[in-house]
Design a protein around this motif. Structure first.
Motif, PDB file in Angstrom:
ATOM      1  N   ARG A 177      93.158  16.261  19.613  1.00  0.00           N
ATOM      2  CA  ARG A 177      93.942  15.550  18.274  1.00  0.00           C
ATOM      3  C   ARG A 177      93.203  17.595  17.279  1.00  0.00           C
ATOM      4  O   ARG A 177      92.447  17.952  17.486  1.00  0.00           O
ATOM      5  CB  ARG A 177      93.406  14.640  17.769  1.00  0.00           C
ATOM      6  CG  ARG A 177      93.518  13.442  17.969  1.00  0.00           C
ATOM      7  CD  ARG A 177      93.029  12.109  17.100  1.00  0.00           C
ATOM      8  NE  ARG A 177      93.268  12.703  15.868  1.00  0.00           N
ATOM      9  CZ  ARG A 177      92.590  11.504  15.164  1.00  0.00           C
ATOM     10  NH1 ARG A 177      91.649  10.958  15.412  1.00  0.00           N
ATOM     11  NH2 ARG A 177      93.377  11.791  13.732  1.00  0.00           N
ATOM     12  N   ASP A 206      81.682   7.157  14.717  1.00  0.00           N
ATOM     13  CA  ASP A 206      82.680   7.943  14.359  1.00  0.00           C
ATOM     14  C   ASP A 206      82.191   8.688  13.138  1.00  0.00           C
ATOM     15  O   ASP A 206      82.604   9.790  12.321  1.00  0.00           O
ATOM     16  CB  ASP A 206      83.721   7.355  13.715  1.00  0.00           C
ATOM     17  CG  ASP A 206      85.277   6.874  15.021  1.00  0.00           C
ATOM     18  OD1 ASP A 206      84.958   7.645  15.848  1.00  0.00           O
ATOM     19  OD2 ASP A 206      85.431   5.763  14.697  1.00  0.00           O
ATOM     20  N   TYR A 265      86.534  20.153  18.862  1.00  0.00           N
ATOM     21  CA  TYR A 265      86.722  18.693  18.629  1.00  0.00           C
ATOM     22  C   TYR A 265      87.998  18.392  19.244  1.00  0.00           C
ATOM     23  O   TYR A 265      88.212  17.802  19.484  1.00  0.00           O
ATOM     24  CB  TYR A 265      86.511  18.426  17.113  1.00  0.00           C
ATOM     25  CG  TYR A 265      87.835  17.639  16.828  1.00  0.00           C
ATOM     26  CD1 TYR A 265      86.401  16.228  16.801  1.00  0.00           C
ATOM     27  CD2 TYR A 265      88.943  17.108  16.068  1.00  0.00           C
ATOM     28  CE1 TYR A 265      87.428  15.347  15.829  1.00  0.00           C
ATOM     29  CE2 TYR A 265      89.284  15.750  15.705  1.00  0.00           C
ATOM     30  CZ  TYR A 265      88.532  14.882  15.937  1.00  0.00           C
ATOM     31  OH  TYR A 265      89.468  13.520  14.874  1.00  0.00           O
ATOM     32  N   GLU A 272      78.307  10.753  23.868  1.00  0.00           N
ATOM     33  CA  GLU A 272      78.898   9.484  23.290  1.00  0.00           C
ATOM     34  C   GLU A 272      78.138   9.504  21.126  1.00  0.00           C
ATOM     35  O   GLU A 272      76.966   9.506  21.180  1.00  0.00           O
ATOM     36  CB  GLU A 272      78.899   8.361  23.183  1.00  0.00           C
ATOM     37  CG  GLU A 272      79.696   7.112  22.901  1.00  0.00           C
ATOM     38  CD  GLU A 272      80.384   5.852  23.693  1.00  0.00           C
ATOM     39  OE1 GLU A 272      80.099   4.596  23.251  1.00  0.00           O
ATOM     40  OE2 GLU A 272      80.068   6.312  25.320  1.00  0.00           O
ATOM     41  N   THR A 285      89.221  15.786  21.842  1.00  0.00           N
ATOM     42  CA  THR A 285      89.580  14.703  21.372  1.00  0.00           C
ATOM     43  C   THR A 285      90.966  14.220  21.455  1.00  0.00           C
ATOM     44  O   THR A 285      91.954  13.370  22.090  1.00  0.00           O
ATOM     45  CB  THR A 285      89.863  14.686  20.240  1.00  0.00           C
ATOM     46  OG1 THR A 285      90.373  14.904  18.975  1.00  0.00           O
ATOM     47  CG2 THR A 285      88.044  14.417  20.135  1.00  0.00           C
TER      48      THR A 285
END
Length: 315
Positions: free
Chosen positions: A67, A29, A61, A26, A65
């Motif tokens: 995205r 941001d 990434y 984790e 995610t």
């Protein structure tokens, strides 16, 4: 300024940040933003290994995610149009890019790289153009596995119906695979594909041959006048092995070149430092080279320590 290297990069705080990212830890941001900013810097570097690291970060990434906006932009600017085409389909309808004028322009540009429903990368498209322009000349194509070398063979057979074409493969498994691809391509008036010496007949108009060097040896011994206008050598780096099979392969190429000096040889290989390494003694041939350096696939390595006294870790 000193040139950036992987070793120097590993001695910075980037290393711990990157390993956290790979392990799926984790992250706040702000650290993710830092990592993406570093990736952009790496992508603009000249060294291939540094640029690939930047691409890998952007790719991971997106996969982690879900995205893919950053990967879309990177792929578009790098000529990796299949990636851009796939990602563009996933944009939601309410996304500003879905119906924007810019996206329509980009979509039209990507469509120029479509061939029979398949989107090609910029270098794949350049490779097809290179092979077409060099049908009469010998050449070496250095491209990664699954990069479309088989499609080049199929297109060459389709575009040259008046030529007798030989595809040399190193194993029976590749022989069956190549034959199946030629059959599935549904090439007009292809006729029977010769995969064994007993299948050839002077009375038939056989124009496609898929053989190993051993089977070719038997065929040439039985038919001293047989020659080919075009010869593809798949997995051509086997010529550098220095064993009996590589010597036999080189001998077959010399015989084919002696029987018809106009024969063009096409060497296909996933890796080779210098195209001229494939020059064969007694074969009058100086091939032109085409090298793919696009990076569309990214490796992922796993390290597992199974020693009893060690705590098991996986990265």
């Amino acid at each position: 300024m000193q040139e950036l290297t992987i070793r120097k990069l590993g001695n910075t705080k980037f290393k711990n940040l990157y390993l956290q990212f790979l392990r799926g830890d984790e992250m706040v941001d702000s650290n993710i933003v830092k990592l993406l900013a570093i990736a952009v810097l790496l992508l603009n570097h000249q060294a291939p290994e540094i640029k690939r690291l930047g691409y890998r970060i952007i790719l991971f990434y997106g996969n982690i995610t879900g995205r893919y906006e950053a990967l879309y932009d990177v792929a578009l600017n790098s000529g990796l149009h299949p990636v851009s085409a796939v990602i563009s389909k996933s944009f939601p309808e309410d996304d500003y890019r879905s119906n924007s004028f810019l996206r329509n322009i980009i979509g039209s540009y990507i469509d120029t790289f479509r061939n029979q429903g398949i989107v090609l990368t910029e270098q794949q498209d350049a490779l097809r153009t290179f092979v077409q322009s060099e049908y009469k000349s010998s050449s070496v194509v250095v491209a990664p596995t699954s990069y479309g070398k088989s499609e080049l063979i199929i297109k060459s057979v389709r575009d040259n119906p008046d030529k007798r074409i030989l595809i040399l493969v190193p194993s029976k498994a590749l022989l069956s695979q190549t034959k199946k691809r030629l059959i599935d391509a549904d090439i007009d008036e292809l006729g029977k594909i010769v995969t064994h010496p007993e299948m050839y007949s002077k009375e038939r108009n056989n124009r496609a041959f898929v053989l190993t060097q051993e089977r070719l040896n038997r065929l040439l011994n039985e038919y001293p006048a047989l020659s080919f206008e075009m010869v593809f050598v798949d997995e051509a780096h086997n010529l550098l092995q220095g064993d009996h099979r590589s010597e036999l392969l080189a001998t077959m190429l010399c015989i084919l070149g002696a029987r018809d000096p106009e024969t063009s040889f096409k060497f296909l290989t996933p890796f080779l430092c210098d195209e001229l390494n494939l020059r064969v003694r007694y074969l009058d041939m100086t091939p032109k080279g085409f090298r793919i350096d696009e990076y569309i696939k990214s490796e992922r390595f796993y390290v597992q320590d199974f020693r009893y006294e060690k705590k098991r870790r996986k990265i």
